[in-house]
Scaffold this active site. Structure first.
Site, PDB file in Angstrom:
ATOM      1  N   CYS B 130       0.817  -1.226   0.000  1.00  0.00           N
ATOM      2  CA  CYS B 130       0.000   0.000   0.000  1.00  0.00           C
ATOM      3  C   CYS B 130       0.847   1.270   0.000  1.00  0.00           C
ATOM      4  O   CYS B 130       0.463   2.271  -0.605  1.00  0.00           O
ATOM      5  CB  CYS B 130      -0.963  -0.003   1.183  1.00  0.00           C
ATOM      6  SG  CYS B 130      -0.246  -0.443   2.775  1.00  0.00           S
ATOM      7  N   HIS B 256      -2.552   6.751   3.352  1.00  0.00           N
ATOM      8  CA  HIS B 256      -1.100   6.772   3.526  1.00  0.00           C
ATOM      9  C   HIS B 256      -0.532   7.968   2.777  1.00  0.00           C
ATOM     10  O   HIS B 256      -0.871   8.197   1.605  1.00  0.00           O
ATOM     11  CB  HIS B 256      -0.465   5.517   2.914  1.00  0.00           C
ATOM     12  CG  HIS B 256      -0.592   4.284   3.754  1.00  0.00           C
ATOM     13  ND1 HIS B 256      -1.344   4.214   4.907  1.00  0.00           N
ATOM     14  CD2 HIS B 256      -0.032   3.046   3.603  1.00  0.00           C
ATOM     15  CE1 HIS B 256      -1.245   2.992   5.420  1.00  0.00           C
ATOM     16  NE2 HIS B 256      -0.459   2.266   4.645  1.00  0.00           N
TER      17      HIS B 256
END
Lengths: 352, 352
Positions: B130, B256
């Site tokens: 990710c 993120h």
């Protein structure tokens, strides 16, 4: 000679409060201590060294008889009043950005360039920005060992860097979002829950990170990012040091962290770097990831040193080190470094 | 040919839930959809494309007649079961770390290297980590323009990267600390308030940042930091790319972020870089600091693209750019990229 007189200008702010704490806990080198603030705060009481001191309004006469005047006030107040303190016979130690890049004002970090204290043609000594300080105390011993060429920095800055209003803003936001377990998982719902009161920040801090600190300068750089570059060069005496910083605010109360990628002139090794940091003043090495030991704000807050860990030699460049640093932005990042500079001046006065 | 059959393995996890959302909202290319999970979850109901599907237990027969099997499960489950799915005639698209660095498994980001989907000797296609995904979608168009040589990265990773238990842990901690306005300003008081329940993290996340993600690998590097390095090289086809990453967990639910310092083979200019990003698939440019526009998790969560901003050419190196990227770690960082790969396979099947 008698113990010197100290003035603390900005005594009622977030940094001023820490300053009074520090003056109560450090070895005492001061005679009289005067606490000074805006007329609005005059008459308030402040605890310092077990005494209750009455805040005096900022005016020229307040500096008469003062040997050292520490300023923790906005840039424009420092720009106006530090010279006034000097004209009344004091040495000014200034924590604002007003004088840091003035050629005739030294920028002093006592662990790194204490000798610069004596080089003060204007009678003013500047204290560095909080983000610079946390990081530079850890980087300087590595520079002495390996010869620094370049810094790439990304910061994780606490809300108290924006003053008490920053702290209050984060706590208000956290109170509003607590208990709602959907927040942060859908677009816009944090903005809605937090509402319009963003305090000194351009966006909500709760459940967020905000890649902005300071004001907009040339070519998209923020003032905070340029301060870190310019001040690092001046403190280390490296006018050509390459510095790229990205400054980011995070939902932490106190404790600025910086991810550091440092490139040196010679090959480095992580164990040698650890050894240099173990022996460095103002640094605590916390570097045992297997034991859960790395620098973090919740541990560094309220302490004096820069916490340094996560030391790794780059896998692709034997001259580069990656590390992570956390320091208390109100202490070493502000009040502590100012107090340390003032203590160098007190020692100079005592040796006359 | 009839519309292909899809299996979603790990349908009841945090990423699996987003996968079912995506399958309900994207252009439908699937015939039957089977939702699969551990025996523990078998019989549960899952909403997908307006239908209520019953979760089936993971066993070999579940893949009979399946054309594409997407896996969002731990590494060891993928390692065992992706080959089983292949042996039953499916192509496996795997979001674990089990196959990413396997020479015979392509690591595909459809905006960057879609042609690699056909190069699958094991019948398995891997989805990237990710943290890599959020960043690489923004970096690839700059690489095409200027020729990438080096990345220095610092991440700001959300707790949902550690699964639903990570999200629950952060919310639990925030509920415990809300209302106490001293927390975060004294050493140890956050640890005390949060107590021993740290969930999947090595330290409290509330009012903190934790410079650690994954497990300890060679020379002090974390598994997450090495994944970002190795996967970036493989996706971009640059086996010698220099990469130094420092991975840090922050108190954000989903989204993120990565502070990127990218060094290229040729001179860059910020406006040219912005233009390349404006025209790039999967990217949204948000770069107007004066208007408070920069990439942030609270805005990027729940959206498909990588949000990119804070573009600045280094003041000390005309070949270097600094930027900030935020992406939804459950969508592009996981479920979305997997779904996109599966759709490339569906198109391939349809064209036969």
């Amino acid at each position: 000679m008698p113990m010197p007189t100290l003035a603390v200008v900005g005594a009622t702010g977030a940094v001023g409060a820490v300053m009074c704490d520090l003056l109560s806990s450090r070895r005492n080198v001061w005679g009289e201590i005067r606490v000074v603030a805006s007329a609005r705060s005059a008459g308030r009481k402040v605890q310092c060294r077990g005494e209750e001191l009455t805040v005096q309004a900022l005016r020229p006469e307040v500096f008469d008889g003062v040997d050292v005047a520490m300023f923790d006030v906005p840039d424009e107040i420092s720009a106006e009043w530090a010279p006034v303190a000097v004209s009344r016979g004091a040495v000014a130690v200034d924590n604002s950005g007003a004088f840091r890049m003035d050629r005739d004002v030294p920028l002093v970090v006592p662990e790194i360039n204490p000798e610069q204290v004596r080089n003060r043609p204007k009678g003013i000594i500047a204290n560095a920005n909080c983000t610079t300080l946390a990081m530079i105390v850890a980087v300087a011993p590595l520079h002495r060992e390996y010869g620094l060429r370049e810094l790439v920095l990304a910061s994780y800055q606490a809300v108290s860097g924006a003053g008490q209003v920053g702290v209050d803003t984060l706590h208000d936001q956290l109170a509003k979002i607590a208990g709602d377990r959907v927040l942060g998982s859908r677009p816009g719902n944090v903005r809605q829950a937090v509402g319009d009161d963003l305090g000194p920040f351009p966006a909500p801090l709760a459940l967020n990170v905000v890649p902005w600190a300071g004001s907009l300068k040339e070519a998209g750089w923020s003032s905070e990012e340029l301060k870190v570059r310019n001040e690092s060069r001046k403190i280390l005496g490296l006018p050509d040091l390459k510095v790229s910083a990205t400054c980011v605010r995070v939902p932490v109360v106190t404790g600025h962290s910086v991810a550091v990628h440092a490139v040196f002139g010679t090959e480095v090794d992580a164990e040698g770097a650890r050894e240099a940091l173990r022996n460095a003043p103002g640094v605590i090495l916390v570097d045992d990831p297997a034991a859960g030991e790395f620098p973090m704000p919740i541990d560094a807050v309220g302490t004096d040193p820069s916490w340094v860990g996560r030391l790794r030699r780059s896998m692709d460049d034997p001259r580069a080190l990656d590390l992570f640093v956390t320091g208390d932005n109100l202490r070493k990042g502000a009040a502590l470094n100012t107090a340390q500079i003032a203590e160098l001046l007190a020692a100079e006065l005592a040796s006359r």
